[in-house]
Each structure stands twice: as structure tokens, then as C-alpha cells.
Write a protein that holds these residues in place. Structure first.
Motif, PDB file in Angstrom:
ATOM      1  N   TYR A  57     -34.845  31.345   9.388  1.00  0.00           N
ATOM      2  CA  TYR A  57     -35.912  30.474   8.904  1.00  0.00           C
ATOM      3  C   TYR A  57     -35.505  29.001   9.022  1.00  0.00           C
ATOM      4  O   TYR A  57     -36.297  28.160   9.466  1.00  0.00           O
ATOM      5  CB  TYR A  57     -36.238  30.817   7.456  1.00  0.00           C
ATOM      6  CG  TYR A  57     -37.130  29.808   6.773  1.00  0.00           C
ATOM      7  CD1 TYR A  57     -38.483  29.748   7.070  1.00  0.00           C
ATOM      8  CD2 TYR A  57     -36.606  28.913   5.846  1.00  0.00           C
ATOM      9  CE1 TYR A  57     -39.306  28.818   6.455  1.00  0.00           C
ATOM     10  CE2 TYR A  57     -37.421  27.985   5.229  1.00  0.00           C
ATOM     11  CZ  TYR A  57     -38.761  27.934   5.539  1.00  0.00           C
ATOM     12  OH  TYR A  57     -39.570  27.010   4.942  1.00  0.00           O
ATOM     13  N   LEU A  73     -42.286  30.383   7.373  1.00  0.00           N
ATOM     14  CA  LEU A  73     -41.698  31.629   6.888  1.00  0.00           C
ATOM     15  C   LEU A  73     -42.534  32.825   7.334  1.00  0.00           C
ATOM     16  O   LEU A  73     -41.993  33.861   7.734  1.00  0.00           O
ATOM     17  CB  LEU A  73     -41.591  31.601   5.367  1.00  0.00           C
ATOM     18  CG  LEU A  73     -41.030  32.875   4.740  1.00  0.00           C
ATOM     19  CD1 LEU A  73     -39.589  33.099   5.177  1.00  0.00           C
ATOM     20  CD2 LEU A  73     -41.121  32.801   3.215  1.00  0.00           C
ATOM     21  N   VAL A  76     -41.800  33.601  11.011  1.00  0.00           N
ATOM     22  CA  VAL A  76     -40.472  34.186  11.189  1.00  0.00           C
ATOM     23  C   VAL A  76     -40.446  35.623  10.686  1.00  0.00           C
ATOM     24  O   VAL A  76     -39.940  36.532  11.363  1.00  0.00           O
ATOM     25  CB  VAL A  76     -39.407  33.334  10.459  1.00  0.00           C
ATOM     26  CG1 VAL A  76     -38.055  34.048  10.460  1.00  0.00           C
ATOM     27  CG2 VAL A  76     -39.276  31.972  11.123  1.00  0.00           C
ATOM     28  N   CYS A  77     -40.990  35.853   9.500  1.00  0.00           N
ATOM     29  CA  CYS A  77     -40.929  37.195   8.919  1.00  0.00           C
ATOM     30  C   CYS A  77     -41.802  38.186   9.679  1.00  0.00           C
ATOM     31  O   CYS A  77     -41.442  39.355   9.812  1.00  0.00           O
ATOM     32  CB  CYS A  77     -41.323  37.148   7.447  1.00  0.00           C
ATOM     33  SG  CYS A  77     -40.085  36.344   6.412  1.00  0.00           S
ATOM     34  N   ILE A  98     -38.773  29.924  -1.516  1.00  0.00           N
ATOM     35  CA  ILE A  98     -38.110  29.506  -0.274  1.00  0.00           C
ATOM     36  C   ILE A  98     -37.007  28.512  -0.588  1.00  0.00           C
ATOM     37  O   ILE A  98     -35.883  28.614  -0.073  1.00  0.00           O
ATOM     38  CB  ILE A  98     -39.136  28.877   0.693  1.00  0.00           C
ATOM     39  CG1 ILE A  98     -40.154  29.922   1.142  1.00  0.00           C
ATOM     40  CG2 ILE A  98     -38.432  28.267   1.906  1.00  0.00           C
ATOM     41  CD1 ILE A  98     -41.310  29.341   1.936  1.00  0.00           C
TER      42      ILE A  98
END
Length: 399
Positions: A57, A73, A76-77, A98
Motif C-alpha cells: 500500500y 487501499l 491494492v486490496c 490505515i
């Protein structure tokens, strides 16, 4: 007028997500786990956002600087979830969550990861990267604006101006760059008040190797730093200020000459270092002050490295300016200030930026190699955009 909140696409397709795989090709999960264990930052219990995901991240923040933290995020996830065949599952973490995850990770893990990852990329004899038997490198520094928060201001400090100080605190970044590939192979970061020379005194003795030929601007020259860099076995080609006394001891066949430099504390002149001096002028310079150059080198044999070739080679030093432009313009984009609110997270963000820049440059080198072309002929902006949206073949994250 209210500003519209930027976001990434609601449904992110695989080609967009797969940039996480490019980052993972530079920082494999196994290496991240090893560094996390070494720094004591491995997740001790199940978390919605485990430490390895936070590493990716932080790197991804450099790619999607236009988007809010939660949006980055999500991308990315979702990429991690797709690459794991759906085993990772969706992740819902708030902005404060975060921040807490990043604080748990800290900057030391990212620093050690960068130390393990950053390295020269050019193969022996690669176009534009070598001069005879030496890999052409350059060292230089730049400053990055950071968020104007009390902690950042106290740690990093402000540059002075004629009417007080600048609008933002600044972090100083020093990089050792491979000129032919634009890869940053080592870096130091510090508060603004710390000089580039002081940072170089730490960086160069630890990172220079005998196969390097290192270029540096005149602000770096000093007997102590020269002696330390020379002791590594690396070849040096540094510009010096005209005020440095370099008397002619022996004139050489190519017009250069040998001289001896001493430490200012060595009043008896007993412990000098022999250097070769190259004086030259540029035609059609913008101003008379810009046309005169004086270089010193520890390549003492003109047959080994003729003065005319070294004078032409020195101007490769400007490649490092292009590297900082890639950081400050093409990766940072319209976000002129780093996002992080604390000194530790600023440093974490900068190490992530270095790792992401290295990932892009590594991809460019791989693209240039089959065609035997100089990687700096390729477009950095295009490569960045390709990584963000068009690389399904680069998936490298293990489930």
C-alpha cells in the motif's frame, strides 16, 4: 466552491489492478516477510490490514497520488484478492485504521527493504550505462515539501527566505543514481538543515564499489569526503570550485595535469592525495560564468581515460536531475506536498516512493534490453501509466 472528491473507478478491472504485481516483482512477499521479521514488525495476530499488505500500500501511494487514501487501499486490496484467487477477501478499513497500520509498520522496515532491493540494473556493456570498464553513477540531492504539521516542522525544518521561511517544511533526499538507467541504487534522507555533504559522508563509503565511476557537482568536493570515496576503490570525476588551489605538478599529454590535494588541517602537507585536473571551457554557454569547468579525478593515466572523453562524460551528471524530476513531477503529480503527517510516516512514504520508482525503472530496463537501446530513451510517464493499467503478465504476488 466545494471541491469534488477524486476517486478511482468503482469497478477496477484486472488490467488496472495488476500494478500490484509489478510492485511485488520488485519486493516479493518472501522478502517482505523476512524484513518484517528482522525489524520485529510482522503481524502478531490476524488483522484486517496485515503488515505485508501495508508495504504494498505504501508503495502504491506513489502511483495513485491523485486518489484519497481509502481509494488507493481499495485498489491494492482488490488486486491482492484477485491474485490470491479470492482467498484474501474484501478489506474495509477506515482512514484512521490505515494511519494506525502505517504507524505500526513504521519507516525502518521500508528503509531496510529499500536497502535490500535498490541496486544497479544495467548489465555489463549496456548502452548508455558504462564508460569503458566502469558503471557511470552520479550523486546529488534534492528537497521534498512535506505536510505543514507541528511534528514535521520540528523535525525537518523550513528553508529560509528573505521574509521568514517557506510555506512547507522540507525533507532532504540524497541519491546515488545509475546514469544509464536512472535507477536510484542507494539513498539517504534527513531534515532540511542537514547538508548533502554530511549525508554523502555516510552514503558513499557504504555504497560505492570499484566498478563505479562517480560524478558529482562542485558542492560535494572536500578533502575528507574525497578521501573516503577514493578509499572504496571507485573512480571519481568531480567538479571543483575555482577557488580550490590545484598547482600544476606535471602536465600530461592530453592537456590535463597532476596535482596534490591536502586536508586543511594538514599544515605540514605530509598526507596528500594525487589527483588529475581537467580544465576546459564550453563554447556558446549562456553566460561566461557557465563556460568554465574544472574537474578532478583519481583516473591518473590519460591513456586509460583521455581528458576530452572525461569532459564529455561529466555532463552525464545531469541525468540525476531528470531522476528527481521523475520523483517530484511525474510520480508526485499535482500533489506537491507529501501526504504524511508525522516525520516517521514521511520517511516511510519516501522509501515507498523510491521503491516504486525503482520498479518502474526496472520494467523500462527490461523493455529496452531486447532492442539494445538506452533505457533513458523510453518515456517514464508512459511506463508509469502502463504499470497502472496494462500489465496482467506482471502478476507476482503469492497467495
Amino acid at each position: 466552491m466545494a471541491r469534488t472528491r477524486k476517486s478511482l473507478p468503482g469497478t477496477v478491472d484486472v488490467a488496472h489492478l495488476i500494478s500490484a504485481g509489478v510492485l511485488a516483482s520488485v519486493c516479493p512477499r518472501a522478502l517482505i516477510d523476512e524484513v518484517l521479521a528482522e525489524t520485529g514488525k510482522a503481524s502478531q495476530r490476524h488483522r484486517a490490514l496485515p503488515a505485508p499488505a501495508v508495504v504494498y500500500y505504501v508503495m502504491a501511494l506513489a502511483l495513485w497520488r491523485e486518489a484519497p487514501l481509502e481509494e488507493v487501499l481499495r485498489v491494492v486490496c482488490e488486486g491482492l484478492n484477485w491474485l490470491s484467487g479470492g482467498e484474501a477477501g474484501p478489506v474495509q478499513v477506515s482512514k484512521s485504521g490505515i494511519s494506525q497500520a502505517r504507524s505500526r509498520l513504521g519507516s525502518e522496515t521500508m528503509r531496510k527493504l529499500a536497502e535490500r532491493v535498490l541496486q544497479p540494473l544495467a548489465e555489463s556493456g549496456a548502452p548508455g550505462a558504462w564508460y569503458r570498464d566502469w558503471r557511470v553513477m552520479a550523486v546529488d540531492g534534492s528537497c521534498m515539501d512535506v505536510a505543514d504539521e507541528p511534528g514535521n516542522a520540528a523535525f525537518f525544518g523550513y528553508p529560509g527566505t528573505s521574509r521568514g521561511h517557506s510555506a512547507f517544511p522540507q525533507a532532504r533526499l540524497l541519491g546515488l543514481v545509475e546514469c544509464g538507467t536512472h535507477a536510484v541504487v542507494a539513498a539517504e534522507m534527513a531534515p532540511f538543515k542537514r547538508s548533502e555533504v554530511a549525508m554523502a559522508a555516510t552514503l558513499l563509503p557504504a555504497k560505492l564499489t570499484p566498478d563505479m565511476l562517480v560524478l558529482a557537482d562542485r558542492n560535494f568536493y572536500g578533502f575528507t569526503l574525497w578521501q573516503a570515496a577514493d578509499a572504496t576503490g571507485a573512480k571519481l570525476l568531480w567538479r571543483v570550485q575555482s577557488s580550490v588551489g590545484l598547482p600544476v605538478e606535471r602536465r600530461l599529454s592530453d592537456g590535463s595535469y597532476l596535482s596534490t590535494v591536502y586536508d586543511g588541517k594538514d599544515r605540514a602537507r605530509k598526507c596528500g592525495i594525487t589527483v588529475r585536473v581537467i580544465d576546459y571551457r564550453l563554447q556558446d554557454a549562456a553566460t561566461p560564468a557557465q563556460d568554465r569547468y574544472r574537474l578532478v579525478t583519481n583516473l591518473l593515466d590519460p591513456e586509460q581515460a583521455p581528458a576530452l572523453e572525461l569532459a564529455a562524460l561529466y555532463h552525464e551528471r545531469w541525468e540525476v536531475e531528470s531522476v528527481f524530476d521523475e520523483f517530484k513531477t511525474h510520480l508526485r503529480g499535482a500533489s506537491t506536498v507529501l501526504r504524511s503527517k508525522t516525520p516517521d510516516l514521511v520517511q516511510q512514504e519516501l522509501w515507498g516512493l523510491l521503491l516504486t520508482h525503482f520498479a518502474i525503472r526496472q520494467l523500462m530496463v527490461k523493455a529496452a534490453q531486447p532492442h539494445a537501446i538506452d533505457p533513458d530513451r523510453l518515456s517514464f510517464v508512459h511506463a508509469r501509466n502502463v504499470i497502472k493499467r496494462k500489465l496482467p503478465q506482471a502478476a507476482a504476488i503469492s497467495p
